[in-house]
Design a protein around this motif. Structure first.
Motif, short mmCIF file in Angstrom:
data_model
loop_
_atom_site.label_atom_id
_atom_site.label_comp_id
_atom_site.label_asym_id
_atom_site.label_seq_id
_atom_site.Cartn_x
_atom_site.Cartn_y
_atom_site.Cartn_z
N ASN A 144 0.87 -1.18 0.00
CA ASN A 144 0.00 0.00 0.00
C ASN A 144 0.90 1.22 0.00
OD1 ASN A 144 -2.41 -1.49 0.32
ND2 ASN A 144 -2.21 -1.50 2.54
N VAL A 145 0.52 2.25 -0.76
CA VAL A 145 1.28 3.50 -0.77
C VAL A 145 0.29 4.66 -0.86
CG1 VAL A 145 1.63 3.45 -3.30
CG2 VAL A 145 3.21 4.75 -1.84
N HIS A 146 0.58 5.70 -0.12
CA HIS A 146 -0.25 6.89 -0.18
C HIS A 146 -0.04 7.54 -1.55
CE1 HIS A 146 -2.16 10.64 0.80
NE2 HIS A 146 -2.45 10.20 2.03
N PRO A 147 -1.11 7.81 -2.29
CA PRO A 147 -0.95 8.34 -3.64
C PRO A 147 -0.28 9.71 -3.69
CG PRO A 147 -3.27 8.37 -3.00
CD PRO A 147 -2.52 7.63 -1.93
N GLU A 148 -0.31 10.47 -2.59
CA GLU A 148 0.36 11.77 -2.56
C GLU A 148 1.84 11.64 -2.26
OE1 GLU A 148 -1.75 14.58 -0.11
OE2 GLU A 148 -3.66 13.93 -0.94
N SER A 149 2.31 10.45 -1.98
CA SER A 149 3.74 10.20 -1.81
C SER A 149 4.30 9.94 -3.21
CB SER A 149 3.98 9.02 -0.87
OG SER A 149 5.35 8.87 -0.62
N THR A 150 4.40 11.01 -3.99
CA THR A 150 4.67 10.89 -5.42
C THR A 150 6.02 10.24 -5.73
OG1 THR A 150 5.43 13.19 -5.46
CG2 THR A 150 3.14 12.78 -6.08
N ALA A 151 7.03 10.51 -4.92
CA ALA A 151 8.33 9.88 -5.16
C ALA A 151 8.24 8.37 -4.96
CB ALA A 151 9.40 10.48 -4.25
N ALA A 152 7.53 7.94 -3.92
CA ALA A 152 7.38 6.50 -3.67
C ALA A 152 6.59 5.85 -4.78
CB ALA A 152 6.71 6.27 -2.31
N VAL A 153 5.49 6.46 -5.19
CA VAL A 153 4.67 5.90 -6.27
C VAL A 153 5.50 5.78 -7.54
CG1 VAL A 153 2.67 6.29 -7.77
CG2 VAL A 153 2.46 6.67 -5.30
N ALA A 154 6.27 6.82 -7.85
CA ALA A 154 7.11 6.79 -9.06
C ALA A 154 8.16 5.69 -8.97
CB ALA A 154 7.79 8.14 -9.27
N ALA A 155 8.77 5.50 -7.81
CA ALA A 155 9.77 4.44 -7.64
C ALA A 155 9.12 3.07 -7.83
CB ALA A 155 10.42 4.54 -6.26
N TYR A 156 7.99 2.85 -7.20
CA TYR A 156 7.33 1.55 -7.33
C TYR A 156 6.96 1.26 -8.78
CZ TYR A 156 7.04 1.44 -2.23
OH TYR A 156 7.34 1.43 -0.90
N ARG A 157 6.46 2.27 -9.48
CA ARG A 157 6.13 2.07 -10.91
C ARG A 157 7.39 1.74 -11.71
NH1 ARG A 157 0.90 3.15 -12.08
NH2 ARG A 157 -0.21 4.58 -10.70
N ALA A 158 8.47 2.44 -11.42
CA ALA A 158 9.73 2.20 -12.13
C ALA A 158 10.26 0.79 -11.87
CB ALA A 158 10.78 3.24 -11.72
N TRP A 159 9.96 0.24 -10.69
CA TRP A 159 10.40 -1.11 -10.34
C TRP A 159 9.45 -2.18 -10.87
CZ3 TRP A 159 11.10 0.56 -4.58
CH2 TRP A 159 12.23 1.38 -4.47
N GLY A 160 8.37 -1.77 -11.54
CA GLY A 160 7.46 -2.72 -12.16
C GLY A 160 6.13 -2.95 -11.47
N TYR A 161 5.85 -2.25 -10.40
CA TYR A 161 4.57 -2.41 -9.71
C TYR A 161 3.45 -1.78 -10.55
CZ TYR A 161 6.85 -3.69 -5.30
OH TYR A 161 7.58 -4.32 -4.32
N ARG A 162 2.25 -2.33 -10.38
CA ARG A 162 1.06 -1.76 -11.02
C ARG A 162 -0.03 -1.64 -9.97
NH1 ARG A 162 -2.39 -6.30 -12.09
NH2 ARG A 162 -1.19 -8.22 -11.89
N LYS A 163 -0.83 -0.61 -10.14
CA LYS A 163 -1.94 -0.38 -9.21
C LYS A 163 -3.05 -1.38 -9.51
CE LYS A 163 -5.23 3.15 -7.74
NZ LYS A 163 -5.63 4.56 -7.88
#
Length: 184
Positions: A144-163
């Protein structure tokens, strides 16, 4: 142990993580005091009551980053999700039964990943993530990640995670993105 951005990163099992609780707590308290989380002392205390329990779960693992002078700079930890996990029950919209099926080995739950502000932007989060998951035999990773934690969301997406959905992980929590990384 590996070096990342001037920090060493070490994988720790449950008992070693429990012994290093003060280092995990320091990083957690600093990182999650910031927006969008705004966690205070009582939130940190609750998180570390859970941490103590989590360190005893089968398959618990963690990663701890330290600066060259031994200061904790980043943390990551999690464990496999058991058949009775309530994680999927927190989603605002149900997902197919096949997605939510857990057996204690299928999904690794990434509980926390955080880097202290002064150490961000040096690749430490990526190294923590890699070291934490090195050797995990699960099919996938869930977080789970807070959507306003934009750096974390961007990192997770870059590592291959999908919502895969949205959830309120605890009573009164803001809406969080639920993200999944396929490992196979």
């Amino acid at each position: 142990m590996t070096q990342a951005g001037g920090a060493s990163v070490e994988q720790l099992g449950g008992s070693a993580a429990a012994e290093a609780e003060s280092a995990f707590r320091l990083v957690y308290a600093e990182a999650f005091a910031e927006a969008p989380y705004h966690e205070g002392e009582s939130d940190v205390a609750a998180a570390f009551r859970r941490f103590r329990s989590q360190t005893r779960k089968p398959g618990f693992r963690s990663a701890l980053a330290r600066s060259s002078d031994g200061q904790p700079t980043g943390i990551a930890y999690g464990h496999p999700l058991g058949p009775q996990t309530g994680w999927w029950d927190q989603l605002t919209e149900p997902v197919p039964e096949e997605m939510r099926r857990e057996d204690g080995q299928r999904t690794f739950g990434l509980m926390e990943l955080a880097v202290r502000a002064a150490w961000r932007g040096q690749g430490i989060a990526g190294r923590l993530h890699g070291i934490l998951l090195d050797g995990v035999e699960a099919e996938r990773v869930l977080l789970n990640v807070h959507p306003e934690s934009t750096a974390a969301v961007a990192a997770y997406r870059a590592w291959g995670y999908r919502k895969v959905g949205e959830a309120r992980p605890w009573s009164g929590a803001d809406l969080h993105d639920v993200m999944l990384l396929d490992l196979r």
